[in-house]
Write an enzyme that holds these catalytic residues in place. Structure first.
Site, PDB file in Angstrom:
ATOM      1  N   ASP A  14       0.803  -1.230   0.000  1.00 23.60           N
ATOM      2  CA  ASP A  14       0.000   0.000   0.000  1.00 23.60           C
ATOM      3  C   ASP A  14       0.835   1.279   0.000  1.00 23.60           C
ATOM      4  O   ASP A  14       0.451   2.288   0.575  1.00 23.60           O
ATOM      5  CB  ASP A  14      -0.969   0.018   1.205  1.00 23.60           C
ATOM      6  N   LYS A  17       2.577   1.311  -5.323  1.00 21.28           N
ATOM      7  CA  LYS A  17       3.171   0.582  -6.457  1.00 21.28           C
ATOM      8  C   LYS A  17       2.320   0.690  -7.716  1.00 21.28           C
ATOM      9  O   LYS A  17       2.837   0.835  -8.812  1.00 21.28           O
ATOM     10  CB  LYS A  17       3.300  -0.922  -6.139  1.00 21.28           C
ATOM     11  N   LYS A  19       0.326   3.008  -8.683  1.00 16.74           N
ATOM     12  CA  LYS A  19       0.439   4.327  -9.288  1.00 16.74           C
ATOM     13  C   LYS A  19       1.765   4.476 -10.059  1.00 16.74           C
ATOM     14  O   LYS A  19       1.790   4.992 -11.179  1.00 16.74           O
ATOM     15  CB  LYS A  19       0.388   5.355  -8.154  1.00 16.74           C
ATOM     16  N   GLY A  43      -4.173  -5.048  -3.810  1.00 18.99           N
ATOM     17  CA  GLY A  43      -5.144  -4.053  -4.253  1.00 18.99           C
ATOM     18  C   GLY A  43      -4.368  -2.847  -4.732  1.00 18.99           C
ATOM     19  O   GLY A  43      -3.810  -2.102  -3.935  1.00 18.99           O
ATOM     20  N   HIS A  44      -4.260  -2.676  -6.047  1.00 21.15           N
ATOM     21  CA  HIS A  44      -3.495  -1.556  -6.591  1.00 21.15           C
ATOM     22  C   HIS A  44      -4.448  -0.470  -7.080  1.00 21.15           C
ATOM     23  O   HIS A  44      -5.238  -0.703  -7.989  1.00 21.15           O
ATOM     24  CB  HIS A  44      -2.597  -2.031  -7.741  1.00 21.15           C
ATOM     25  N   GLN A 176       2.329  -6.700  -2.431  1.00 24.99           N
ATOM     26  CA  GLN A 176       2.690  -6.698  -1.002  1.00 24.99           C
ATOM     27  C   GLN A 176       4.000  -5.924  -0.785  1.00 24.99           C
ATOM     28  O   GLN A 176       4.233  -4.968  -1.498  1.00 24.99           O
ATOM     29  CB  GLN A 176       2.762  -8.126  -0.435  1.00 24.99           C
TER      30      GLN A 176
HETATM   31  P1  IMP Z   1      -2.471 -12.850   2.920  1.00 28.84           P
HETATM   32  O1  IMP Z   1      -1.472 -12.427   1.905  1.00 28.84           O
HETATM   33  O2  IMP Z   1      -3.898 -12.602   2.510  1.00 28.84           O
HETATM   34  O3  IMP Z   1      -2.236 -14.255   3.419  1.00 28.84           O
HETATM   35  O4  IMP Z   1      -2.263 -11.909   4.219  1.00 28.84           O
HETATM   36  C1  IMP Z   1      -1.081 -11.970   5.017  1.00 28.84           C
HETATM   37  C2  IMP Z   1      -0.755 -10.579   5.567  1.00 28.84           C
HETATM   38  O5  IMP Z   1      -0.376  -9.732   4.495  1.00 28.84           O
HETATM   39  C3  IMP Z   1      -1.950  -9.874   6.225  1.00 28.84           C
HETATM   40  O6  IMP Z   1      -1.439  -9.076   7.279  1.00 28.84           O
HETATM   41  C4  IMP Z   1      -2.514  -9.008   5.109  1.00 28.84           C
HETATM   42  O7  IMP Z   1      -3.238  -7.898   5.586  1.00 28.84           O
HETATM   43  C5  IMP Z   1      -1.225  -8.583   4.422  1.00 28.84           C
HETATM   44  N1  IMP Z   1      -1.413  -8.267   2.997  1.00 28.84           N
HETATM   45  C6  IMP Z   1      -1.555  -9.147   1.974  1.00 28.84           C
HETATM   46  N2  IMP Z   1      -1.657  -8.502   0.804  1.00 28.84           N
HETATM   47  C7  IMP Z   1      -1.546  -7.187   1.094  1.00 28.84           C
HETATM   48  C8  IMP Z   1      -1.534  -6.019   0.280  1.00 28.84           C
HETATM   49  O8  IMP Z   1      -1.623  -6.067  -0.952  1.00 28.84           O
HETATM   50  N3  IMP Z   1      -1.395  -4.824   0.935  1.00 28.84           N
HETATM   51  C9  IMP Z   1      -1.257  -4.767   2.279  1.00 28.84           C
HETATM   52  N4  IMP Z   1      -1.253  -5.836   3.082  1.00 28.84           N
HETATM   53  C10 IMP Z   1      -1.389  -7.045   2.485  1.00 28.84           C
HETATM   54 MG    MG Z   2      -2.732  -2.170  -1.778  1.00 29.05          MG
END
Ligand code: IMP
Ligand code: MG
Length: 334
Positions: A14, A17, A19, A43-44, A176
């Site tokens: 978050d 990326k 953008k 979520g981009h 991530q």
């Molecule tokens: P998972 O990837 O859904 O298994 O989540 C594992 C951890 O990574 C959790 O704390 C999620 O909130 C965090 N997480 C996974 N994808 C994102 C992302 O795209 N942005 C921010 N946090 C993420």
């Molecule tokens: Mg995001």
């Protein structure tokens, strides 16, 4: 020789990326964009021609008619991918014919999502990510090539990237971030994929093909999940409100903290960062407080210029010249 530019997040996701990927895609004329890790957990947020889009699995290339690939480092959820394709196409973004899925990418099933839906330990996005990667490594997973509905999208990445004499210019769009990386993050509060530049290479690229590595960080940190992250100080509530820090995938509150310089330094060295974007500096300007954490201690600045020059000096020491450092604001929407 192919040329690869990689985008990585230096914090907990978050940081902007999407953008930066959107901006680079417009200016650098790539032949391909590839997502190299993660899946529907991402979520981009992208502003395209003034309109807001949130992409989850689909690479940003589709916004500019560039071939867009979900790489083998990702796990693909065929059901939510179909929905994402429909949503973009109903908003006049052409996806079919541009989007491809690596034959050897693993898939997320309904039972993976059901299992992940019961998580009470990590605070996952409930998109089935952990169970899908677990099954991949336990050698009981299902690859994209074996899923009927993905047939029209399948691509062989060896043939695509190494099968012709053409020189390709590829943007690798990460998901991530370093603090969520399976190896370098704060285990077990991590995701299940490789979120570093090394993770990009796993999608069929040779190390020699890397041209630029773009590191993206936010002027403060945010984290979504179940560990205790936000210090007990009302200032972070203010930052959350001003910065609109709520999850793009799950709508959850993002916990906030000051930028941790030590984390950034680790991430810069391990990823081999050549260019760096610090996003949302305007949020701190609006709140009127500029701070970072270094060696576990809070360092305060009187004005934004002081924080910027502190960061620029640190980056110069790490081998990133000032001309490769960008401070971006939310209004820099394209
Ligand atoms: P998972 O990837 O859904 O298994 O989540 C594992 C951890 O990574 C959790 O704390 C999620 O909130 C965090 N997480 C996974 N994808 C994102 C992302 O795209 N942005 C921010 N946090 C993420
Ligand atoms: Mg995001």
């Amino acid at each position: 020789m192919n040329q690869l530019d990689i985008i990585v997040d230096l914090q907990y996701g978050d940081s902007g990326k999407g953008k930066v990927a959107h901006f680079l895609c417009r200016t650098k004329k790539y032949t391909h964009v590839i997502r190299y890790n993660g899946g529907g957990n991402a979520g981009h947020t992208i502003f395209h021609n003034g309109k807001k889009f949130v992409t989850h699995q689909i690479p940003v290339g589709v916004f500019y008619g560039v071939k867009s690939i979900i790489g083998n480092g990702c796990v693909v959820d065929p059901e939510s991918l179909a929905k994402e394709i429909r949503d973009l196409e109903s908003n006049s973004i052409k996806v079919k014919g541009l989007l491809f899925v690596a034959r050897n990418a693993h898939t997320v099933s309904a039972s993976h999502k059901k299992e992940d839906g019961t998580d009470k330990k990590i605070g996952t996005t409930k998109q089935g990510i952990g169970p899908a990667y677990r099954d991949k490594y336990a050698r009981i997973g299902k690859r994209a090539a074996d899923v009927k509905t993905l047939k029209p999208y399948l691509i062989d990445l060896y043939e695509e990237f190494h099968g012709s004499k053409k020189n390709l210019t590829i943007l690798a769009e990460g998901a991530q971030g370093f603090g969520l990386d399976i190896d370098w993050g704060d285990y077990p509060f991590v995701t299940s994929s490789h979120c570093t530049s090394a993770g990009a290479l796993l999608n069929g690229f040779a190390p020699q093909s890397v041209r630029h590595v773009w590191g993206i960080a936010k002027a403060y940190e945010t984290y979504v999940g179940l560990k205790n992250f936000e210090p007990n100080d009302k200032i972070f509530e203010k930052i959350r409100e001003v910065g609109e820090e709520y999850g793009a995938t799950t709508g959850r509150k993002r916990q906030c903290n000051w930028m941790n310089i030590d984390l950034i330094e680790h991430a810069i060295k391990i990823n081999g960062i050549t260019h760096l974007v610090i996003s949302k500096i305007d949020v701190l300007n609006q709140v009127g407080v500029w701070k970072v954490i270094q060696n576990g201690k809070v360092v305060s600045f009187k004005k934004p210029a002081d924080m910027k020059s502190y960061i620029t000096k640190l980056l110069a020491r790490l081998g990133i010249p000032a001309k490769n450092v960008y401070f971006s604001e939310r209004k820099d929407r394209i």
